[in-house]
Write a protein that holds these residues in place. Structure first.
Motif, PDB file in Angstrom:
ATOM      1  N   ASP B  12       0.842  -1.191   0.000  1.00 18.17           N
ATOM      2  CA  ASP B  12       0.000   0.000   0.000  1.00 18.17           C
ATOM      3  C   ASP B  12       0.886   1.253   0.000  1.00 18.17           C
ATOM      4  OD1 ASP B  12      -2.172   1.672   0.373  1.00 18.17           O
ATOM      5  OD2 ASP B  12      -2.001   1.571   2.542  1.00 18.17           O
ATOM      6  N   VAL B  34      -1.865  -4.150  -2.018  1.00 21.05           N
ATOM      7  CA  VAL B  34      -2.949  -3.622  -2.862  1.00 21.05           C
ATOM      8  C   VAL B  34      -2.627  -3.894  -4.326  1.00 21.05           C
ATOM      9  CG1 VAL B  34      -3.552  -1.767  -1.242  1.00 21.05           C
ATOM     10  CG2 VAL B  34      -1.838  -1.335  -3.027  1.00 21.05           C
ATOM     11  N   GLU B  40      -4.445  -0.203 -11.410  1.00 15.67           N
ATOM     12  CA  GLU B  40      -5.852   0.084 -11.104  1.00 15.67           C
ATOM     13  C   GLU B  40      -6.466   0.956 -12.200  1.00 15.67           C
ATOM     14  OE1 GLU B  40      -5.672   1.528  -6.919  1.00 15.67           O
ATOM     15  OE2 GLU B  40      -7.809   1.024  -6.979  1.00 15.67           O
ATOM     16  N   LYS B  73      -9.401  -9.630  -5.932  1.00 15.99           N
ATOM     17  CA  LYS B  73      -9.937  -8.266  -5.915  1.00 15.99           C
ATOM     18  C   LYS B  73     -10.182  -7.784  -7.345  1.00 15.99           C
ATOM     19  CE  LYS B  73      -9.197  -3.664  -4.095  1.00 15.99           C
ATOM     20  NZ  LYS B  73      -8.212  -2.690  -3.652  1.00 15.99           N
ATOM     21  N   ILE B  77     -13.676  -6.687  -9.080  1.00 17.86           N
ATOM     22  CA  ILE B  77     -13.882  -5.437  -9.836  1.00 17.86           C
ATOM     23  C   ILE B  77     -14.558  -5.745 -11.170  1.00 17.86           C
ATOM     24  CG2 ILE B  77     -12.567  -3.690 -11.157  1.00 17.86           C
ATOM     25  CD1 ILE B  77     -10.728  -3.479  -8.653  1.00 17.86           C
ATOM     26  N   GLU B 182     -12.658   9.297 -10.318  1.00 17.70           N
ATOM     27  CA  GLU B 182     -13.948   8.769  -9.835  1.00 17.70           C
ATOM     28  C   GLU B 182     -14.405   7.545 -10.628  1.00 17.70           C
ATOM     29  OE1 GLU B 182     -13.404  11.890 -10.830  1.00 17.70           O
ATOM     30  OE2 GLU B 182     -14.956  12.618 -12.213  1.00 17.70           O
ATOM     31  N   ARG B 185     -12.504   1.618  -9.929  1.00 11.00           N
ATOM     32  CA  ARG B 185     -13.538   0.721  -9.418  1.00 11.00           C
ATOM     33  C   ARG B 185     -13.205   0.222  -8.012  1.00 11.00           C
ATOM     34  NH1 ARG B 185     -16.874  -0.919 -13.915  1.00 11.00           N
ATOM     35  NH2 ARG B 185     -16.274   0.547 -15.562  1.00 11.00           N
ATOM     36  N   ILE B 186     -14.225   0.205  -7.186  1.00 11.51           N
ATOM     37  CA  ILE B 186     -14.085  -0.416  -5.870  1.00 11.51           C
ATOM     38  C   ILE B 186     -15.007  -1.630  -5.874  1.00 11.51           C
ATOM     39  CG2 ILE B 186     -14.478  -0.100  -3.386  1.00 11.51           C
ATOM     40  CD1 ILE B 186     -14.104   3.000  -4.072  1.00 11.51           C
ATOM     41  N   PRO B 187     -14.512  -2.796  -5.489  1.00 13.45           N
ATOM     42  CA  PRO B 187     -15.369  -3.984  -5.543  1.00 13.45           C
ATOM     43  C   PRO B 187     -16.583  -3.816  -4.626  1.00 13.45           C
ATOM     44  CG  PRO B 187     -13.096  -4.566  -4.944  1.00 13.45           C
ATOM     45  CD  PRO B 187     -13.182  -3.073  -4.933  1.00 13.45           C
ATOM     46  N   ASN B 188     -17.754  -4.179  -5.136  1.00 11.63           N
ATOM     47  CA  ASN B 188     -18.934  -4.171  -4.263  1.00 11.63           C
ATOM     48  C   ASN B 188     -19.225  -5.601  -3.794  1.00 11.63           C
ATOM     49  OD1 ASN B 188     -20.165  -5.468  -6.416  1.00 11.63           O
ATOM     50  ND2 ASN B 188     -21.043  -3.555  -7.222  1.00 11.63           N
TER      51      ASN B 188
END
Lengths: 317, 248
Positions: B12, B34, B40, B73, B77, B182, B185-188
């Motif tokens: 990180d 990360v 990313e 992860k 995504i 923005e 992506r953040i995993p839901n």
């Protein structure tokens, strides 16, 4: 045996980094009892390089190399290196050098080290020091292949003047067709290129709004400096991402770096701590930026910066 | 269109870096890992190729089983499947050789990576892969458009931008600017649940080629104390920068 130094040019003019490349390569060659030979591609005044100690310049002029493709540049540098029996190629980091150095190392069957910050600590084994962990650390790396390509980080060795009388020869190459076609190029006008800037004026969230950047730009203009910003500022969109300096943005190493209203998170410091002199201006005396700085003022940027501008104006007369 | 996205498993960005074993190796104690930040951006851009142009998306990395959290992860995504090449990533050439083989065997049209990893910062793997594969390479990419087998790529150059075109297959190395902040992506929760069922294939490395070896690490010297100047006497700072530091 020889050390080949790539002196990069843009629109025929040498980039500042090419003089540092020559300085590094000439010194390296003398330590390795080798001849230093510079390579230029479509550069105009090749004699400018003699000032930095290289006496022999190979000048390649070829219209198909006026646009950049990694395969054609790697191929030409390899062809020249082979023609002079080079064992080491020295280049300075830039967008194009970073792009074609890997290809050159494959084509020339060489060990490649990037982010090099010093001359080899030893030749047997051939060991160089380079940046790792986004400049939070350095590492000694052994290059195991006979041929070596070194990409030196900007402003890590410096430019050393050492005028010699030199000569240049034209070298005909037959580059392979570039495997990409350049459609358009768009240069930012009227701005000092952040990577080449001697002085950088950078500001952070302490500026409170993107509308407050006039004073930062004015200060930068007076100093002939580039402007930069912290990650939050580019994330919010106050400034464009091209200005973001830090671990995940640009890694810069100017002579003088002003951090204004930047707290100095570890990620920010990683991207700027190669700067020779760091000045921090922050309202919070506990801000970590002061640990990375050489000079500091605890104070409000909105009061301090206009006063700085006045003093700089007086100094510059 | 088959897209292969290289995913780095890195400390990180807030990590304090330490070394172990007499400074010969990275100390992973207490380190959170990360997805490499540049990767990313690349993965987020690749998701648009999947959602808007129907591309299939495979993520790949070279690493031991501990790196599978990062691959999962990436699946959460939205990547379709993952490949882990089961080896310690010895150096850039080793990693590039391994991924190039996967890219070739799988006949991928587009290989995407971040322009560098934030741990070893070589910035070499994408360019090495392209050269090994004998396909075009574009570095520091901030824009991509694919139309059939044609690709248009915008890259950052010193002081500006350049747009180039090429014919697939191509390797590109992305960075900040490839998508907006923005759009990362953040995993839901649904993504995380689905990721558990997506295929993660483990393949063994092929060959053992290296060109470099890291032998010793050190941390930069700590700076001497910062010289403080009073906010009521700003002129002193300019004097110091002019006469002492000789920086202006």
């Amino acid at each position: 045996m020889s050390v080949l130094i790539y002196a990069e040019s843009w629109n025929g003019k040498f980039k500042k980094t090419s003089f540092e490349a020559i300085s590094y390569g000439v010194d390296l060659a003398s330590k390795m009892d080798s001849e230093a030979i510079a390579l230029t591609i479509n550069a105009e005044s090749v004699e400018e390089l003699y000032k930095y100690g290289v006496a022999k310049v190979i000048s390649v002029k070829n219209d198909s190399l006026k646009s950049f493709a990694t395969n054609s540049f790697a191929g030409v540098v390899k062809e020249v290196a082979d023609s002079i029996s080079a064992h080491t190629i020295v280049m300075l980091a830039s967008s194009n050098v970073n792009s074609f150095a890997p290809s050159l190392s494959i084509e020339w069957d060489a060990s490649l080290a990037t982010g090099v910050i010093a001359e080899p600590a030893s030749f047997e084994p051939f060991t160089v020091n380079r940046k790792v962990f986004s400049n939070k650390a350095h590492a000694d790396v052994v290059l195991s292949k006979e041929n070596k390509v070194l990409v030196v980080a900007q402003n890590s060795f410096g430019v050393i003047e050492n005028e010699v009388s030199g000569s240049s020869e034209e070298f005909n190459v037959s580059p392979s067709d570039g495997n990409v076609s350049v459609e358009s190029t768009e240069m930012a006008s009227g701005k000092v290129n952040l990577m080449d800037a001697e002085i950088v004026v950078s500001a952070g969230r302490g500026m409170k709004s993107g509308d407050n950047w006039a004073m930062i730009e004015e200060m930068a203009d007076l100093l002939g400096a580039g402007t930069a910003c912290s990650k939050p500022v580019s994330d919010i969109g106050w400034r464009s991402h091209e200005e973001h300096v830090g671990q995940t943005g640009k890694n810069i190493a100017p002579n003088l770096y002003f951090a204004i209203g930047i707290s100095g998170a570890i990620q920010h410091v990683a991207g700027v701590n190669s700067s020779k002199v760091i000045v921090a201006i922050n309202t919070d005396e506990e801000a970590p930026i002061f640990k990375a700085a050489d000079y500091g003022i605890v104070g409000d940027a909105f009061k301090v910066v206009p006063e700085l501008i006045e003093k700089i104006r007086t100094l510059k007369g | 269109m088959k897209v292969l996205v290289c995913i780095g498993h890195v400390p990180d960005t807030t990590s304090k870096i330490n070394f172990a074993n007499n400074d010969t190796e990275f100390d992973s104690n207490g380190i959170q890992y990360v997805i490499n930040p540049h990767d990313e951006f690349t993965l987020a851009r690749a998701m648009f190729l999947k959602e808007k142009q129907g591309a299939s998306l495979t993520v790949v990395n070279v690493g031991p089983s501990t790196t599978e959290t990062t691959l999962r992860k990436s699946l959460a995504i939205g990547a379709d499947n993952a490949i882990r090449i089961n080896a310690e990533p010895k150096d850039s050439l080793f990693v590039a050789q391994q991924i190039a083989k996967v890219a070739k065997d799988g006949a991928y049209d587009l290989v995407m990576a971040g322009k560098e990893s934030i741990d070893y910062n070589g910035g070499m793997v994408p360019g090495l892969m392209a050269s090994i594969l004998g396909v075009p390479f574009v570095n520091a990419v901030v824009g991509v458009d694919v139309d059939g087998d044609k690709i248009s790529v915008t890259r950052e150059i010193d002081g500006g931008k350049e747009t180039v075109s090429a014919t697939l297959p191509v390797v590109i190395a992305g960075q900040k600017g490839l998508v907006k902040e923005e759009e990362l992506r953040i995993p839901n929760m649904r993504g995380i649940m689905m990721a558990r069922k997506k295929p993660l294939t483990v393949v063994e490395p092929d060959g053992d080629f290296t060109m470099t070896e890291f032998v010793k690490f050190e941390k930069p010297e700590v700076k001497s104390a910062c010289k403080m100047v009073s906010a009521d006497n700003v002129g002193e700072l300019i004097d110091l920068l002019h006469n002492e530091a000789k920086a202006i």
